[in-house]
Structure formats: C-alpha cells, structure tokens
Design an enzyme around this catalytic site. Structure first.
Site, PDB file in Angstrom:
ATOM      1  N   LYS A 120       0.824  -1.219   0.000  1.00  0.00           N
ATOM      2  CA  LYS A 120       0.000   0.000   0.000  1.00  0.00           C
ATOM      3  C   LYS A 120       0.854   1.264   0.000  1.00  0.00           C
ATOM      4  CE  LYS A 120      -4.542  -1.120   1.724  1.00  0.00           C
ATOM      5  NZ  LYS A 120      -5.576  -0.742   2.694  1.00  0.00           N
ATOM      6  N   LYS A 203      -5.346 -10.757  -6.548  1.00  0.00           N
ATOM      7  CA  LYS A 203      -6.458 -10.945  -5.628  1.00  0.00           C
ATOM      8  C   LYS A 203      -7.657 -10.088  -6.048  1.00  0.00           C
ATOM      9  CE  LYS A 203      -5.860  -8.815  -1.739  1.00  0.00           C
ATOM     10  NZ  LYS A 203      -5.512  -8.295  -0.436  1.00  0.00           N
ATOM     11  N   LYS A 206     -11.235  -4.464  -3.598  1.00  0.00           N
ATOM     12  CA  LYS A 206     -12.101  -3.300  -3.799  1.00  0.00           C
ATOM     13  C   LYS A 206     -11.350  -2.174  -4.493  1.00  0.00           C
ATOM     14  CE  LYS A 206     -12.384  -3.724   1.142  1.00  0.00           C
ATOM     15  NZ  LYS A 206     -13.267  -3.959   2.222  1.00  0.00           N
TER      16      LYS A 206
HETATM   17  P1  TYM Z   1     -10.320  -6.256   4.353  1.00  0.00           P
HETATM   18  O1  TYM Z   1     -11.336  -5.223   4.648  1.00  0.00           O
HETATM   19  O2  TYM Z   1      -9.338  -5.999   3.281  1.00  0.00           O
HETATM   20  O3  TYM Z   1     -11.022  -7.632   4.022  1.00  0.00           O
HETATM   21  C1  TYM Z   1     -12.036  -8.168   4.869  1.00  0.00           C
HETATM   22  C2  TYM Z   1     -11.951  -9.679   4.883  1.00  0.00           C
HETATM   23  O4  TYM Z   1     -12.113 -10.191   3.569  1.00  0.00           O
HETATM   24  C3  TYM Z   1     -11.018 -11.034   3.233  1.00  0.00           C
HETATM   25  N1  TYM Z   1     -10.708 -10.870   1.809  1.00  0.00           N
HETATM   26  C4  TYM Z   1     -10.649 -11.883   0.948  1.00  0.00           C
HETATM   27  N2  TYM Z   1     -10.851 -13.201   1.108  1.00  0.00           N
HETATM   28  C5  TYM Z   1     -10.728 -13.983   0.018  1.00  0.00           C
HETATM   29  N3  TYM Z   1     -10.422 -13.492  -1.218  1.00  0.00           N
HETATM   30  C6  TYM Z   1     -10.207 -12.168  -1.426  1.00  0.00           C
HETATM   31  N4  TYM Z   1      -9.931 -11.709  -2.646  1.00  0.00           N
HETATM   32  C7  TYM Z   1     -10.327 -11.305  -0.300  1.00  0.00           C
HETATM   33  N5  TYM Z   1     -10.187  -9.959  -0.148  1.00  0.00           N
HETATM   34  C8  TYM Z   1     -10.431  -9.718   1.156  1.00  0.00           C
HETATM   35  C9  TYM Z   1      -9.869 -10.554   4.111  1.00  0.00           C
HETATM   36  O5  TYM Z   1      -8.906 -11.554   4.285  1.00  0.00           O
HETATM   37  C10 TYM Z   1     -10.597 -10.208   5.386  1.00  0.00           C
HETATM   38  O6  TYM Z   1     -10.812 -11.370   6.177  1.00  0.00           O
HETATM   39  N6  TYM Z   1      -7.064  -5.673   8.103  1.00  0.00           N
HETATM   40  C11 TYM Z   1      -8.349  -6.243   7.731  1.00  0.00           C
HETATM   41  C12 TYM Z   1      -9.497  -5.742   8.562  1.00  0.00           C
HETATM   42  C13 TYM Z   1      -9.318  -5.894  10.032  1.00  0.00           C
HETATM   43  C14 TYM Z   1      -9.404  -7.095  10.772  1.00  0.00           C
HETATM   44  C15 TYM Z   1      -9.181  -6.725  12.132  1.00  0.00           C
HETATM   45  C16 TYM Z   1      -9.640  -8.420  10.410  1.00  0.00           C
HETATM   46  C17 TYM Z   1      -9.055  -4.889  10.921  1.00  0.00           C
HETATM   47  N7  TYM Z   1      -8.996  -5.377  12.168  1.00  0.00           N
HETATM   48  C18 TYM Z   1      -9.183  -7.686  13.127  1.00  0.00           C
HETATM   49  C19 TYM Z   1      -9.635  -9.372  11.442  1.00  0.00           C
HETATM   50  C20 TYM Z   1      -9.422  -9.004  12.786  1.00  0.00           C
HETATM   51  C21 TYM Z   1      -8.629  -5.886   6.283  1.00  0.00           C
HETATM   52  O7  TYM Z   1      -8.133  -4.928   5.765  1.00  0.00           O
HETATM   53  O8  TYM Z   1      -9.552  -6.683   5.693  1.00  0.00           O
END
Ligand code: TYM
Length: 342
Positions: A120, A203, A206
C-alpha cells in the site's frame, strides 16, 4: 477450534474495512465464514473497521455510507445482531486506547516487514500516513481487547494475525503476565483467496480499477452473469482432477468460487464439473452465483432504506462490546502501571 488447551474462553472476532464495495472475496473469505461461526456455541463479534479505513483518504460522506452498507451486508448475509455483536470500530474507543499501548510494544522492524504496508505504501512510503504504518497494531488491539481466540479471515490477513500473536507474546513477556491469548487465524474453505476475474494472479480487491475484475455484493443478476461470462479463462476444458487446476489460475479461481458458493470441497466440485468446457461451466456458475448472491443484494437494499435502524443496531452492539472490552483495557492499564482513578 484449536486443539491446544487454553485458559481463554473461545471468542471470535473479525473485521472488514468499510471502504468501497463489499465484494465476493470478502463474502466467501470472511462474511460467509462468520455466519458459520455464529451458528456454533461461541461468542462472535464482527466489526466495521472505520478507523482502519481512514489510514488512506476516505471521503467522509462515502465512509459513513459504506459503513452502513457494510453493516447491511453483514445482516443480509446472515449475521444476526442479537446472536453476534455487530459494531463500528470508532464507537468502541477501547480499540484505539489499547492500540496506543500496543504501538509501544510492537517494533518498527516488525511493521516494516508487513506485506500490506509494502504494497500500500509502495515506493511512496514518505507520503504514507503514520496510521497506515501502525495499522497492524490497531488490528492487534481490535482482537486482543476482547481476548479473542479465533479470527476467521481470508489468506491475505494471515501475516497480520501472526503479528498479533507476536505483539501479545511480547506484552506477556515484558510485563511477566499471561494476559493476552495466542490468537488463532482461521483460514478455511475454498474461498480464502478469491482472485480477480480479469487476472488470475491478482487478488479480487475493492481497489481494482476495473469493476469487471470483481463481483460486488450489490451487483444485480445481469451484472453478475455478465462478469462471469466475460471472466478471463484459458481455452482448455476443466480438468478431471483438482491437481489439474494447479497450473491454471483462472480456471482454478472459477472452480474455487463454485465450490465455495456450493459449500463443497474443490475435489467435490471437480467431480461435478470436471471435463466441462467454459461454454458450459460459466452459465452454470453464473446461475449459482445469482441464486446465492441476489437475495443478499435485495436484502441489503431493503436495509439501506432504513439507516436509522442500522444506526440503532450498531449503537446497541457498541454497548455490548464495551461491556467486554472495558474491563480488559482496565486490567491492561493496571499491568502497564497506569494509575487508575480511585
Ligand atoms: P479487508 O477489509 O481488506 O477484508 C475483509 C476480509 O475479507 C477477506 N478478503 C478476501 N478473502 C478472500 N479473497 C479475497 N480476494 C479477499 N479480499 C479480502 C480478508 O482476508 C478479510 O478477512 N485488516 C483487515 C481488517 C481488520 C481485521 C481486524 C480483520 C481490521 N482489524 C481484526 C480481522 C481481525 C482488512 O483490511 O480486511
């Protein structure tokens, strides 16, 4: 669940950023798994991580809308705000309060090694926000402020959960306590890494500039079918075995999506569709995706018509979450040596 005995009561926490659209990767890798966890006999807490979202610029009106839309997505996909605790991160100040302490535990070198930071911030690290660098310590706080033991996530978050364990272990070691649990990442099923529909080596995300690369949870039936029809593939029919997918990223991705939507293994999926050409398989997958996803989109739209109800649900979730988090934060403060009010 982990086979290692632990003195901590099992508790599940996970979060999703309310930036941009909720997409099929989030659904299959995360939300669908959350619904499975909710059905078990364990406390579940799910969070719209708005404080994480602003580590990169968010238009305020868009952020508020995305937060409510994400809450609607959780509920429409099957999260019951009575059974689970559904919260907006910024309504539970204990996350940010614990994050400060964890900022002082985590080491610069650990943070610099984070793949997400490198991706990022890229070459422009000097211009990245301090929040983006500290992001994984806030994520550790999200989890540890509830003593959460299990965190269901997609594969891309594994490194952050491992860092959470490192931070917890260093805190326990430095203060000579056994206070924070060793949290387990739970990365299960065929949908833990859903790839772009335009490029099987990237991947689904968004932030992809091309909307055709992802299926949004708000897409209508036509859009879902069109995106699957136009998904990039190779010219060969689907293999007869799961191993045959290994060198074919686009085919593997579509079969993974099929398996995850059908809630079966990739092997079982190949037993059903192996040997089919994409002319046959894509319409089958499109019908399946529309059947599973359209009702969620419909329900999201209905919920979004009543934002006050969503706000009330989040307000109630925050109260319940704070009842768990406040005593854990208070104990953390005592351990650290902060004088507490008499
Ligand atoms: P984020 O918002 O990018 O994604 C949310 C969840 O979706 C999963 N994910 C995917 N799984 C499969 N294939 C994909 N292409 C894909 N894109 C996203 C992510 O693995 C995630 O589970 N840092 C985290 C948010 C967060 C969090 C936490 C998660 C903040 N605090 C505490 C768990 C526990 C994030 O940016 O996810």
């Amino acid at each position: 669940m982990s086979d290692r005995p632990s003195r901590f009561t099992p508790r599940v926490f996970s979060g999703i950023q309310p930036s941009g659209n909720l997409h099929l990767g989030n659904y299959l890798g995360a939300v669908k798994r959350f619904v499975d966890w909710q059905a078990r006999d364990v406390e579940t807490i799910f969070c719209m991580v708005d404080q994480h979202a602003i580590t990169v610029w968010q238009d305020p009106a868009d952020l508020a809308r995305s937060t409510r839309e994400l809450a609607a997505g959780f509920i429409a996909a099957g999260i019951d705000p009575e059974r689970s605790i559904l919260i907006a991160q910024s309504q539970v100040p204990e996350h940010a309060q614990l994050a400060w302490i964890l900022n002082c535990v985590a080491r610069m070198g650990w943070m610099r090694r984070m793949t997400q930071w490198k991706e990022k911030a890229g070459k422009n690290a000097e211009e990245a926000s301090l929040g983006l660098f500290a992001y994984p310590a806030l994520m550790a706080a999200d989890i540890l402020v509830y003593h959460a033991t299990h965190v269901p996530v997609g594969e891309d978050q594994k490194q952050h959960i491992e860092l959470t364990r490192d931070i917890a272990a260093k805190f326990n070691h430095d203060y000579g306590v056994d206070f924070f649990p060793e949290t387990q990442p739970v990365i299960e099923g065929a949908g833990t890494r859903v790839m772009s529909l335009r490029d099987g080596s990237r991947k689904m995300s968004k932030s992809d500039a091309s909307d055709a690369a992802r299926i949004n949870m708000t897409d209508d039936a036509d859009a879902i079918a069109r995106k699957i029809r136009r998904a990039r593939t190779d010219p060969k029919p689907l293999p007869e075995t799961a191993e045959g997918l290994e060198t074919r990223p686009e085919a593997r991705n579509l079969v993974n999506i099929y398996a995850a939507l059908r809630e079966i293994t990739v092997e079982a999926a190949i037993a059903e569709v192996g040997g089919q050409g994409f002319g046959q398989f894509k319409p089958l997958l499109a019908d399946l995706a529309v059947e599973k996803l359209s009702p969620i989109a419909g329900e999201m739209a209905r919920l979004m018509d009543d934002p006050a109800q969503i706000d009330a649900i989040l307000g109630r979730g925050a109260e319940r979450a704070r009842a768990i988090a406040a005593p854990i934060l208070d104990e953390t403060y005592r351990i650290v040596g902060f004088v507490r009010p008499a």
